[in-house]
Write a protein that holds these residues in place. Structure first.
Motif: not given
Length: 135
Positions: A16-18, A23-26, A112-113
């Motif tokens: 989960a931390g990874a 995770a990409p930010s588009h 937030l994401r």
């Protein structure tokens, strides 16, 4: 059996931390013009409208770039809109802040994401930036 369960739990936490970190930010999803006419606070976001004069975005950009764990995702002062990613210290949760100059008005939206609540982190960061922006 306990060791296997503990091993699986730790493995899930690491995965989960990874994901949170990698995770990409588009830009097409997060670099979106902040729209609205009035300040508002929500559980996972904040929106501010402030009269700054025509150079408000340039001044805010200098402040944002000095904020720890903050980088530009997309845009520029010359474009009139910039989106920043600020990550939490330990886990690295990303928050996205978009600032747009509209004449003499600066519009800022931070959100937030992951999750549903940011515990007021976005509001505190944006209000802190705006406090530093004031003469």
């Amino acid at each position: 059996m306990f060791k296997l369960g503990l091993f699986l739990f730790v493995g899930l936490v690491v995965l989960a931390g990874a994901y949170v970190r990698l995770a990409p930010s588009h830009p097409d999803r997060w670099h979106v013009a902040p729209l609205g006419k009035a300040d508002r606070n929500n559980r996972g976001s904040v929106f501010r409208v402030i009269e700054t004069g025509p150079n408000g975005l340039a001044r805010l950009d200098a402040i944002a770039r000095e904020t720890p764990r903050t980088r530009v995702l997309a845009g520029s002062v010359d474009d009139g809109m910039v989106t920043y990613i600020t990550r939490t210290r330990v886990i690295g949760f990303p928050d996205y802040t978009t600032a747009m100059q509209d004449g003499n008005t600066l519009r800022i939206r931070a959100r937030l994401r992951f999750g549903k609540s940011d515990f007021g982190v976005n509001r505190a960061r944006v209000d802190g930036w705006l406090a530093l922006l004031q003469p």
